[in-house]
Write a protein that holds these residues in place. Structure first.
Motif, PDB file in Angstrom:
ATOM      1  N   GLY A  35       0.830  -1.202   0.000  1.00 56.48           N
ATOM      2  CA  GLY A  35       0.000   0.000   0.000  1.00 56.48           C
ATOM      3  C   GLY A  35       0.865   1.252   0.000  1.00 56.48           C
ATOM      4  O   GLY A  35       0.620   2.210  -0.744  1.00 56.48           O
ATOM      5  N   ARG A  36       1.916   1.230   0.821  1.00 60.13           N
ATOM      6  CA  ARG A  36       2.842   2.377   0.886  1.00 60.13           C
ATOM      7  C   ARG A  36       3.529   2.565  -0.464  1.00 60.13           C
ATOM      8  O   ARG A  36       3.614   3.694  -0.981  1.00 60.13           O
ATOM      9  CB  ARG A  36       3.859   2.139   2.000  1.00 60.13           C
ATOM     10  CG  ARG A  36       4.977   3.151   2.054  1.00 60.13           C
ATOM     11  CD  ARG A  36       5.800   2.987   3.334  1.00 60.13           C
ATOM     12  NE  ARG A  36       7.030   3.753   3.267  1.00 60.13           N
ATOM     13  CZ  ARG A  36       8.225   3.225   2.988  1.00 60.13           C
ATOM     14  NH1 ARG A  36       8.340   1.915   2.746  1.00 60.13           N
ATOM     15  NH2 ARG A  36       9.285   3.990   2.953  1.00 60.13           N
ATOM     16  N   ALA A  37       4.005   1.461  -1.038  1.00 56.68           N
ATOM     17  CA  ALA A  37       4.672   1.548  -2.348  1.00 56.68           C
ATOM     18  C   ALA A  37       3.711   2.088  -3.405  1.00 56.68           C
ATOM     19  O   ALA A  37       4.104   2.871  -4.278  1.00 56.68           O
ATOM     20  CB  ALA A  37       5.189   0.166  -2.753  1.00 56.68           C
ATOM     21  N   THR A  38       2.456   1.696  -3.321  1.00 54.84           N
ATOM     22  CA  THR A  38       1.445   2.146  -4.297  1.00 54.84           C
ATOM     23  C   THR A  38       1.175   3.634  -4.128  1.00 54.84           C
ATOM     24  O   THR A  38       1.113   4.387  -5.117  1.00 54.84           O
ATOM     25  CB  THR A  38       0.141   1.331  -4.112  1.00 54.84           C
ATOM     26  OG1 THR A  38       0.459  -0.061  -4.227  1.00 54.84           O
ATOM     27  CG2 THR A  38      -0.899   1.704  -5.157  1.00 54.84           C
ATOM     28  N   ALA A  39       1.016   4.069  -2.885  1.00 55.43           N
ATOM     29  CA  ALA A  39       0.765   5.503  -2.633  1.00 55.43           C
ATOM     30  C   ALA A  39       1.934   6.335  -3.166  1.00 55.43           C
ATOM     31  O   ALA A  39       1.732   7.360  -3.837  1.00 55.43           O
ATOM     32  CB  ALA A  39       0.559   5.737  -1.133  1.00 55.43           C
ATOM     33  N   VAL A 241       4.419  -4.998  -7.294  1.00 53.83           N
ATOM     34  CA  VAL A 241       2.949  -5.095  -7.284  1.00 53.83           C
ATOM     35  C   VAL A 241       2.342  -3.712  -7.559  1.00 53.83           C
ATOM     36  O   VAL A 241       1.391  -3.576  -8.338  1.00 53.83           O
ATOM     37  CB  VAL A 241       2.457  -5.670  -5.940  1.00 53.83           C
ATOM     38  CG1 VAL A 241       0.933  -5.686  -5.890  1.00 53.83           C
ATOM     39  CG2 VAL A 241       3.015  -7.076  -5.737  1.00 53.83           C
ATOM     40  N   ALA A 242       2.933  -2.691  -6.953  1.00 51.26           N
ATOM     41  CA  ALA A 242       2.420  -1.312  -7.156  1.00 51.26           C
ATOM     42  C   ALA A 242       2.423  -0.937  -8.633  1.00 51.26           C
ATOM     43  O   ALA A 242       1.489  -0.289  -9.128  1.00 51.26           O
ATOM     44  CB  ALA A 242       3.275  -0.330  -6.351  1.00 51.26           C
ATOM     45  N   GLN A 243       3.455  -1.367  -9.364  1.00 52.89           N
ATOM     46  CA  GLN A 243       3.536  -1.010 -10.795  1.00 52.89           C
ATOM     47  C   GLN A 243       2.386  -1.650 -11.571  1.00 52.89           C
ATOM     48  O   GLN A 243       1.847  -1.043 -12.505  1.00 52.89           O
ATOM     49  CB  GLN A 243       4.885  -1.443 -11.389  1.00 52.89           C
ATOM     50  CG  GLN A 243       6.093  -0.692 -10.828  1.00 52.89           C
ATOM     51  CD  GLN A 243       6.268   0.715 -11.406  1.00 52.89           C
ATOM     52  OE1 GLN A 243       5.505   1.172 -12.250  1.00 52.89           O
ATOM     53  NE2 GLN A 243       7.276   1.423 -10.924  1.00 52.89           N
ATOM     54  N   MET A 244       1.994  -2.861 -11.200  1.00 57.91           N
ATOM     55  CA  MET A 244       0.847  -3.493 -11.883  1.00 57.91           C
ATOM     56  C   MET A 244      -0.452  -2.761 -11.513  1.00 57.91           C
ATOM     57  O   MET A 244      -1.325  -2.544 -12.372  1.00 57.91           O
ATOM     58  CB  MET A 244       0.765  -4.977 -11.504  1.00 57.91           C
ATOM     59  CG  MET A 244      -0.426  -5.685 -12.136  1.00 57.91           C
ATOM     60  SD  MET A 244      -0.495  -5.511 -13.943  1.00 57.91           S
ATOM     61  CE  MET A 244       0.844  -6.600 -14.434  1.00 57.91           C
TER      62      MET A 244
END
Ligand code: NAI
Length: 272
Positions: A35-39, A241-244
């Protein structure tokens, strides 16, 4: 647009945008791991991000990291227990006050608590109910609360985080596996329902990723597992995962709807 590359005189035929600039995104479970990586990634790409998670200090820390790089308007923190309906409503309200609407919802918050058929009754019931609330029911609820805004924005994007445990299973994670299979079903149902309304709904099944959730496994065990089971022969990192997730949220991904995508280094397609 004219082709100015000097390579021939043809016109460019691609029309779809690969930018999330100024899009308004909610990411749950954004104080840690994926979640942090995605944000961070969404903010890096110019989106305005709402960091939702448990614990004021944890949320403030991630908002601080993002705003330090991208300025005050890049991120807002909202403390939110996704198992509580009123807190999900508050999350939507705070987002709309701050950003004026919602374009993207990433349902990422999740827990993994041991749970099996031999467990003492009360403990089993408590773990089962809470896991379902956090891992799957919260996703359905947050979609419902955010939906008027996603519809109003046009081109809305929803990404639900499941797990490879939705596809294959290990013993001792009964409620987790059931909840993650629930996420894939929820995703398909929503995708069918909302596809005609210009909102896409997709799902990612991460394989073994290095986050707080997998910290309990010592490095040596992680390496042995990855060598034996994962064709890429290692654990993934949260950004992979964040990149996807970002890909699925691009305006250009407008015809990707209702898919369940493993991001697992090939774990789920390996036979021997
Ligand atoms: P993590 O433990 O680093 O992050 C999960 C976040 O969700 C935490 O910040 C936690 O506070 C938050 N959270 C938990 N309960 C919450 C609640 N009631 N309300 C709001 N936030 C809550 O773990 P990770 O790995 O980043 O997990 C993210 C998602 O990925 C989860 O849905 C998890 O099930 C899933 N996943 C993780 C895998 C892994 O290997 N790490 C593999 C497959 C799926």
């Amino acid at each position: 647009m004219e082709n100015t590359s000097g390579r021939g005189t043809s016109r460019r035929i691609s029309t779809l945008s690969r930018s999330v600039e100024d899009r308004r995104a909610i990411v749950t479970g954004a104080a840690s791991g994926m979640g942090r990586a995605t944000a961070h990634l969404f903010a890096d790409e110019g989106a305005r991000v709402v960091v939702a998670d448990l614990g004021e200090d944890r949320v403030a820390a991630v908002v601080g990291e993002i705003n330090e790089v991208h300025g005050e308007k890049a991120a807002l923190g909202v403390v939110c227990d996704v198992a509580e309906r009123a807190q999900l409503v508050n999350l939507v309200e705070r987002t709309v006050e701050w950003a004026g609407g919602i374009d993207i919802l990433v349902n990422n918050a999740g827990i993994s608590v041991p749970n099996d058929s031999f467990q003492e009754e009360d403990e089993f019931e408590a773990v089962w109910a809470h896991t379902m609330d956090v891992n799957v029911t919260s996703q359905a609820r947050l979609v419902r609360y955010a939906l008027p805004y996603l519809l109003a924005a046009g081109g809305g994007r929803i990404v639900n985080i499941a797990s490879t445990e939705a596809i294959m299973s290990m013993a001792g994670l009964m409620s987790y596996s059931a909840s993650k299979a629930g996420v894939t079903g929820l995703t398909k149902s929503l995708a069918v329902e909302l596809g005609s309304r210009d909102v896409t709904v997709n799902c990612i099944c991460p394989g073994p990723i290095r986050t707080a959730m997998t910290e309990r496994f010592p490095d040596e065990k992680k390496e042995v597992y990855a060598r034996r089971r994962v064709p890429v022969r290692r654990y993934g990192i949260p950004e992979e995962v964040a990149q996807m997730t970002l890909n699925l949220c691009l305006p250009a991904s407008s015809y990707v709807n209702g898919v369940v995508i493993p991001v697992d280094g090939g774990l789920t397609i390996r036979h021997i």
